[in-house]
Design a protein around this motif. Structure first.
Motif, PDB file in Angstrom:
ATOM      1  N   SER A   1      -5.185   3.360  -0.669  1.00  0.00           N
ATOM      2  CA  SER A   1      -3.918   4.065  -0.542  1.00  0.00           C
ATOM      3  C   SER A   1      -4.097   5.578  -0.592  1.00  0.00           C
ATOM      4  O   SER A   1      -3.277   6.326  -0.063  1.00  0.00           O
ATOM      5  N   THR A   2      -5.171   6.029  -1.213  1.00  0.00           N
ATOM      6  CA  THR A   2      -5.413   7.472  -1.347  1.00  0.00           C
ATOM      7  C   THR A   2      -5.962   8.080  -0.069  1.00  0.00           C
ATOM      8  O   THR A   2      -5.517   9.141   0.370  1.00  0.00           O
TER       9      THR A   2
ATOM     10  N   ASP B   1      -2.300  -0.318   7.610  1.00  0.00           N
ATOM     11  CA  ASP B   1      -2.550  -0.364   6.162  1.00  0.00           C
ATOM     12  C   ASP B   1      -2.679  -1.800   5.685  1.00  0.00           C
ATOM     13  O   ASP B   1      -3.521  -2.128   4.854  1.00  0.00           O
TER      14      ASP B   1
ATOM     15  N   LEU C   1       1.959   1.774  -3.505  1.00  0.00           N
ATOM     16  CA  LEU C   1       0.861   2.399  -4.247  1.00  0.00           C
ATOM     17  C   LEU C   1       0.775   3.882  -3.934  1.00  0.00           C
ATOM     18  O   LEU C   1       0.590   4.713  -4.835  1.00  0.00           O
ATOM     19  N   ARG C   2       0.907   4.233  -2.669  1.00  0.00           N
ATOM     20  CA  ARG C   2       0.770   5.628  -2.234  1.00  0.00           C
ATOM     21  C   ARG C   2       1.857   6.496  -2.867  1.00  0.00           C
ATOM     22  O   ARG C   2       1.577   7.598  -3.345  1.00  0.00           O
TER      23      ARG C   2
ATOM     24  N   ILE D   1       0.843  -1.198   0.000  1.00  0.00           N
ATOM     25  CA  ILE D   1       0.000   0.000   0.000  1.00  0.00           C
ATOM     26  C   ILE D   1       0.877   1.245   0.000  1.00  0.00           C
ATOM     27  O   ILE D   1       0.565   2.255  -0.653  1.00  0.00           O
ATOM     28  N   GLY D   2       2.001   1.186   0.710  1.00  0.00           N
ATOM     29  CA  GLY D   2       2.957   2.294   0.677  1.00  0.00           C
ATOM     30  C   GLY D   2       3.536   2.510  -0.717  1.00  0.00           C
ATOM     31  O   GLY D   2       3.743   3.649  -1.153  1.00  0.00           O
TER      32      GLY D   2
ATOM     33  N   ALA E   1      -5.779  -3.568   3.870  1.00  0.00           N
ATOM     34  CA  ALA E   1      -5.563  -4.111   2.528  1.00  0.00           C
ATOM     35  C   ALA E   1      -5.852  -5.601   2.476  1.00  0.00           C
ATOM     36  O   ALA E   1      -6.512  -6.093   1.547  1.00  0.00           O
TER      37      ALA E   1
ATOM     38  N   THR F   1       1.153   6.728  -6.723  1.00  0.00           N
ATOM     39  CA  THR F   1       0.037   7.607  -7.088  1.00  0.00           C
ATOM     40  C   THR F   1       0.392   9.080  -6.908  1.00  0.00           C
ATOM     41  O   THR F   1      -0.231   9.941  -7.523  1.00  0.00           O
TER      42      THR F   1
ATOM     43  N   SER G   1      -6.893   5.957   2.911  1.00  0.00           N
ATOM     44  CA  SER G   1      -6.692   5.076   4.066  1.00  0.00           C
ATOM     45  C   SER G   1      -8.002   4.697   4.746  1.00  0.00           C
ATOM     46  O   SER G   1      -8.037   4.433   5.947  1.00  0.00           O
TER      47      SER G   1
ATOM     48  N   GLY H   1      -0.144   1.801  -9.721  1.00  0.00           N
ATOM     49  CA  GLY H   1      -0.105   3.082  -9.023  1.00  0.00           C
ATOM     50  C   GLY H   1       0.214   4.236  -9.953  1.00  0.00           C
ATOM     51  O   GLY H   1      -0.348   5.332  -9.821  1.00  0.00           O
TER      52      GLY H   1
END
Length: 269
Positions: free
Chosen positions: A158-159, A58, A36-37, A33-34, A62, A40, A161, A250
């Motif tokens: 990820s955008t 996270d 992805l963050r 997820i990090g 997820a 993005t 949370s 992402g």
């Protein structure tokens, strides 16, 4: 470069032991997820394993989203009576492997047996896995649909949370129908399957062969060492492919967001 090597080694270690217990897998999901963050936000480089508390929460969210979506075809298999019991076990093994083990293995009534099929010798598996999937094409299409929706759900997570954003189909529809997502998704799927399926199965096959050879010639201890080394090395490469798959998806989301913001500014002007 040194930091990236440490991240790959630690990620591979957590990924390897995540097949045994779900806790290390939670941190892997949090790291993804990090990834992805950062992707993005169009940030360069990859995150490190540092903010463990953030990664844990996270990862819980997820893993929860992934488990909910993957449980759909699994429940479908348990409810349907078509097909043989053996083919159902193999399909369950395939789905549980994709889901990462842990919670989903408990949801499947024969989850323990199904997991036992993965990692056995080839001649002990009751029928080729992909042949059984091809026969049950309706379930395979359902699985593909889940694969298609879930990455978008994780992007929304990820955008903001927020766990429930992964099920906000009004906003998800914008992503799922975007041409760039449609074109990038096959590359995501390919990288994901290599990391989540092909490399682990290959590692199991090779490690079993090495272990059997060591036992046959009286070097069981040495065989165990080499078998463990093979699985560990393959786990590191597997983790890297998973990171690559999330980076692909992402960056697509970053492009979609950037163009949406540009269009909004243009409309105001």
């Amino acid at each position: 470069m040194e930091e990236q090597v440490k991240t790959a080694l630690l990620g591979g270690f957590l990924w390897y032991y995540g097949t045994v217990t779900v806790v290390p897998l939670i941190f892997v999901w949090g790291y993804l997820i990090g990834v992805l963050r950062r992707s993005t936000r169009a940030e360069k480089g990859y995150p490190s394993f540092s903010e463990w508390r953030v990664m844990f929460w996270d990862g819980v969210k997820a893993y929860g989203i992934w488990s909910v979506y993957l449980s759909i075809p699994i429940i479908s298999i348990t409810l349907e009576e078509r097909g043989t019991v053996e083919s159902g076990k193999i399909m369950a093994a395939f789905l549980v492997l994709l889901a990462g083990g842990g919670i989903l293995a408990i949801l499947v009534p024969y989850g323990g047996e199904a997991l036992g099929i993965i990692g056995q010798k080839r001649d002990e598996i009751p029928g080729p896995i992909f042949d059984q999937i091809a026969v049950q094409w309706d379930r395979f299409l359902l699985l593909l649909l889940v694969w298609y929706v879930t990455p978008a759900a994780l992007m929304k997570l990820s955008t903001r949370s927020n766990f429930f954003d992964g099920f906000d189909f009004t906003s998800l529809r914008t992503i799922l129908t975007d041409r760039r997502y449609v074109l990038a998704w096959p590359f995501f799927l390919l990288s994901w399957l290599v990391g989540y399926l092909f490399l682990p199965l290959t590692a199991n096959t090779l490690s079993n062969a090495v272990w059997s050879t060591g036992r046959r010639y009286g070097f069981l201890g040495l065989g165990n060492v080499f078998a463990e080394a093979i699985v560990t090395i393959f786990s590191i490469f597997s983790f890297c492919f998973l990171v690559a798959s999330f980076t692909i998806i992402g960056r697509v989301w970053a492009t979609i967001q950037t163009e949406s913001e540009s269009d909004a500014v243009g409309d105001e002007g």
